[in-house]
Scaffold this active site. Structure first.
Site, PDB file in Angstrom:
ATOM      1  N   CYS A 210      -0.754   0.660   7.820  1.00  0.00           N
ATOM      2  CA  CYS A 210      -1.026   0.988   6.334  1.00  0.00           C
ATOM      3  C   CYS A 210      -2.332   1.906   6.569  1.00  0.00           C
ATOM      4  O   CYS A 210      -2.579   2.605   5.776  1.00  0.00           O
ATOM      5  CB  CYS A 210      -1.158  -0.263   5.605  1.00  0.00           C
TER       6      CYS A 210
ATOM      7  N   ALA B  69      15.957 -44.169 -14.581  1.00  0.00           N
ATOM      8  CA  ALA B  69      15.765 -45.438 -15.222  1.00  0.00           C
ATOM      9  C   ALA B  69      16.690 -46.445 -14.515  1.00  0.00           C
ATOM     10  O   ALA B  69      17.141 -46.169 -13.308  1.00  0.00           O
ATOM     11  CB  ALA B  69      16.640 -45.050 -16.598  1.00  0.00           C
ATOM     12  N   ALA B  70      16.499 -47.639 -15.129  1.00  0.00           N
ATOM     13  CA  ALA B  70      16.948 -48.896 -14.257  1.00  0.00           C
ATOM     14  C   ALA B  70      18.516 -48.714 -13.827  1.00  0.00           C
ATOM     15  O   ALA B  70      18.895 -49.070 -13.006  1.00  0.00           O
ATOM     16  CB  ALA B  70      16.890 -49.985 -15.349  1.00  0.00           C
TER      17      ALA B  70
ATOM     18  N   TRP C 254      17.936 -35.495 -18.532  1.00  0.00           N
ATOM     19  CA  TRP C 254      17.038 -35.154 -17.858  1.00  0.00           C
ATOM     20  C   TRP C 254      15.582 -35.643 -18.279  1.00  0.00           C
ATOM     21  O   TRP C 254      15.465 -36.080 -19.541  1.00  0.00           O
ATOM     22  CB  TRP C 254      16.919 -33.476 -18.383  1.00  0.00           C
TER      23      TRP C 254
ATOM     24  N   GLU D 265       0.800  -1.142   0.154  1.00  0.00           N
ATOM     25  CA  GLU D 265       0.018   0.248  -0.021  1.00  0.00           C
ATOM     26  C   GLU D 265       0.805   1.333   0.042  1.00  0.00           C
ATOM     27  O   GLU D 265       0.635   2.273  -0.694  1.00  0.00           O
ATOM     28  CB  GLU D 265      -0.999  -0.131   1.018  1.00  0.00           C
TER      29      GLU D 265
ATOM     30  N   SER E  22      18.796 -40.048 -14.484  1.00  0.00           N
ATOM     31  CA  SER E  22      17.545 -39.142 -14.384  1.00  0.00           C
ATOM     32  C   SER E  22      17.762 -37.818 -15.148  1.00  0.00           C
ATOM     33  O   SER E  22      16.860 -37.097 -14.943  1.00  0.00           O
ATOM     34  CB  SER E  22      17.220 -39.247 -12.896  1.00  0.00           C
TER      35      SER E  22
ATOM     36  N   ALA F 101       7.314 -39.707   2.832  1.00  0.00           N
ATOM     37  CA  ALA F 101       7.304 -39.342   4.500  1.00  0.00           C
ATOM     38  C   ALA F 101       6.470 -38.092   4.499  1.00  0.00           C
ATOM     39  O   ALA F 101       5.612 -38.147   5.405  1.00  0.00           O
ATOM     40  CB  ALA F 101       8.788 -39.141   4.903  1.00  0.00           C
TER      41      ALA F 101
END
Lengths: 347, 347
Positions: B95, B176-177, B183, B63, B181, B286
Site C-alpha cells: 500500500c 428455567a427449571a 426466549w 487504502e 430458554s 472451560a
C-alpha cells in the site's frame, strides 16, 4: 396544563417543581407515616422566596417550611409542591389553610392526594379564589415514580413498597464456592447501598443470612461510622436471633419477624412505607413468589465465579413464561459495577 | 501529534479518521486473515475524495479502495487509515507504493502494524518525502480497542480473540427449571446477536448445548432468513454431532472440534481472528478456567427465575478473590434488556 401566555413563568414553575422534588429526597425515610414532600415558594416576581421538605412526624409539612421561609414574600406568589396540600386537621393543621393565610395567589401541585382523609386541599384553595393547577403529566409521573412512590404504594395497596436489593456476579452468584462474598461489588456500590438504607424504613434479611454473615445492617458512612439516620433492622424466619447477633445493635431499632410468610412479615411491621429486602437467596425467592417485590436494585459486578450460591433460590417459577418481569428505570455505572433499578413490569 | 498552525485541517483529519474507523466495521468477519481496515482520502482542499474498507482476501486493501475512488484528486492530498499502510508485496502489492504512486502529500495512520512482515510502510513513505504522522493517542486507542482488536490480539498472542456471549436473567439463569430458554431476552437483543455473528469468524457451542437446543448458529435477519455473511459454525466436545444436526447446515461451513480442551479447539481452527463462544455454561466455564476469554458480551433480561441453569458452571474459581474479572466497555439498552460488553481486566 397547557402553555399559557406567560411561557417564562411556566418555565420557572417547572424548574421550581423539579427543585421541590429534589428537596423531597432529603425527607425519604424521615417522614413515615407521612409522605416525603418538597415545596418551593416563588414571590410575585418569580424569584425563589422559600424552599422546604417535610419534617419528621410532629414537625412541619413541606409547604409550611417553605412558606415560613418565604414570610411576607409569599403574598401574591406561587406555591409549588410535589403533593396536593393536605386539607385535614392533623397534628399540624391543614396546609391549605396555611397557604391561604400566607396569601399565595397560585398553587401548582404534582400528585393528587389519594388519601381521602387528607385530600381536598386543592378544592379548598380553589374555592377561596386561589389559582390552582395540577402540574404537567411528565411532572406528575416524575413525582409518582420518584420520592413519593413508596408512600403512594402504601396508600393505594395498604402494604409497604418492597425493594429487593442484591449484589451479584455476571453469572448471578452472591457467594463463591467456599462461601466468600465480601466484597463482590466495589466501594462505590457499597457507598450507594448505605445511602439507600438511609432512605427506607426497614431493612430485612432472612435468618440464614443473619447466621451466615452476622451483618449489622446499619447505614454507615465510608469510614464505617453509623450515619445519623438508621432504618429499622429486621430478621425474618423462625430461627431465634442470638443475643449477641450484630443486627440487634444497642439502639433498640431491631425486630425479629418470626414468620416464614412475607405478607405476614410486612403486616408485623405496621405502618411503614418502604421495606428493603437484602437477602439471602431464599428470602428473595419467597418475596418474589408471593408477588411482593415492587422494585429491584441490582449491583452487578463484572466478574465471573462459575460456582457458589445464586442470587435467588426458589421463586415459584417452573417455566420461562412464568418468570417475574421487571422494567429498567435506572442504569448507572458505580465504579467498576453496573447499577440497575427496576420496577415490576405491568404490561 | 500536537496542535499545528492549521487547526481546521486537524479537525477534518480527526473526523475523517473516525469515518475510516466506522467504515472498517463493515470489513469485520470478511477480511480474515487480513486486518479489517478503513481509509479515507482528502483532496488538497480537505474535501473527502475517496473512502474504503478492506475487501475479502485477494481483494483490495482499504487504502487502495479509497485511492481508487479518489483518482487524481488524491494528488497532493491526505490519506487517513486506521492501520499503518503495509509495505510488503502480498497478493495486492504494498500500500505504501500505491500511496506514493497516487501522489499523496500526507499520511495519517492510527495503529502501528505489529506484523514484522507488513510493517515499515510509514518509514518507506517518510523516506519518499511524504509527511507521515501517527494519530493522537485517543484515536489510536479507539482503533486498537475497536474493529482492529481481534486482529491485533491474534498478531500479538498467536491465538484468536475469544468473546464469550450469553443471555441470562437477573439471577444469572440461562434456562428455567423445565429447561425452557426461548426466549430469555427480547427481539432487540436477538437482532444484536445476529449482527455480531456476521462480524466474527467462528461461533462455537459445546456438544451439550448442541444436543439440548439443536441450534442452527447461523446469522439471520429479523425475518429469519440467513444473511449473506455467515460465520463458521463449530461444536466442541467428544460427543459425535449427528448427521441431521441443524448446525451442520448445507453450506459446508461446519466444524466438529473433537476435544475438551479450549486451547486445542482454538488451535484446530487455524488462522482465524475472532471466535464467539455462545455456550453452554460448561463450555463458558472451560474457556474461563483456561484464561481464554478476552471479552464478554452479556445480554441481561430484567426477569427472575430462581431456578434453572446458571450462565457458567465450573470456571475453576474456589474463592471470591480468584474470580475472573472484566471491565465494562459498553453499556446499552436493547429494548427491555441491558447489553454489557466487557474486556478482560488487566489491572
Amino acid at each position: 396544563m397547557s402553555d399559557g401566555p406567560d411561557d417564562g413563568r411556566r418555565r420557572r414553575e417547572r424548574e421550581s417543581l423539579a427543585d421541590a422534588l429534589a428537596l423531597s429526597r432529603s425527607s425519604l425515610g424521615v417522614t413515615t407515616p407521612n409522605p416525603p414532600v418538597g415545596a418551593v415558594v416563588l414571590d410575585p416576581a418569580g424569584a425563589v422566596a422559600g424552599r422546604g421538605a417535610t419534617e419528621a412526624p410532629g414537625g412541619r409539612h413541606a409547604e409550611v417550611v417553605a412558606l415560613d421561609a418565604a414570610g411576607d414574600r409569599a403574598r401574591g406568589g406561587t406555591l409549588l409542591v410535589t403533593l396536593e396540600p393536605c386539607d385535614h386537621q392533623g397534628r399540624t393543621g391543614p396546609c391549605s389553610a396555611r397557604a391561604l393565610a400566607a396569601g399565595v395567589a397560585r398553587v401548582v401541585y404534582a400528585v393528587r392526594d389519594p388519601n381521602p382523609l387528607a385530600a381536598g386541599g386543592a378544592e379548598t384553595l380553589r374555592r377561596a379564589g386561589v389559582d390552582v393547577a395540577q402540574a404537567d403529566d411528565d411532572e406528575v409521573a416524575a413525582a409518582e415514580q420518584g420520592p413519593l412512590r413508596a408512600w403512594l404504594h402504601r396508600q393505594r395497596s395498604g402494604r409497604p413498597y418492597v425493594t429487593w436489593k442484591y449484589a451479584a456476579t455476571l453469572d448471578g452468584r452472591v457467594a463463591a464456592a467456599d462461601g466468600s462474598s465480601r466484597w463482590i461489588t466495589g466501594p462505590e456500590s457499597r457507598h450507594h447501598v448505605h445511602g439507600r438504607r438511609q432512605e427506607i424504613d426497614v431493612v430485612v434479611v432472612g435468618s440464614g443470612t443473619r447466621a451466615a454473615d452476622d451483618p449489622s445492617l446499619t447505614a454507615r458512612s465510608d469510614d464505617g461510622a453509623p450515619t445519623d439516620r438508621q432504618p429499622l433492622r429486621a430478621v425474618m424466619g423462625l430461627t431465634p436471633v442470638p443475643p449477641d447477633a450484630a443486627v440487634r445493635g444497642s439502639d433498640g431499632r431491631f425486630r425479629h419477624l418470626a414468620t416464614r410468610d412475607p405478607a405476614e412479615a410486612l403486616a408485623m411491621l405496621g405502618d411503614v412505607q418502604h421495606v428493603l429486602v437484602e437477602g439471602g437467596p431464599r428470602l428473595a425467592g419467597a418475596f418474589l413468589a408471593a408477588g411482593l417485590v415492587d422494585e429491584v436494585e441490582a449491583y452487578l459486578a463484572p466478574i465471573v465465579l462459575g460456582d457458589g450460591r445464586s442470587a435467588v433460590q426458589g421463586a415459584g417459577v417452573g417455566t420461562l413464561t412464568d418468570a417475574h418481569g421487571f422494567e429498567v428505570r435506572e442504569n448507572a455505572t458505580l465504579g467498576r459495577d453496573v447499577y440497575l433499578r427496576m420496577t415490576r413490569r405491568t404490561a
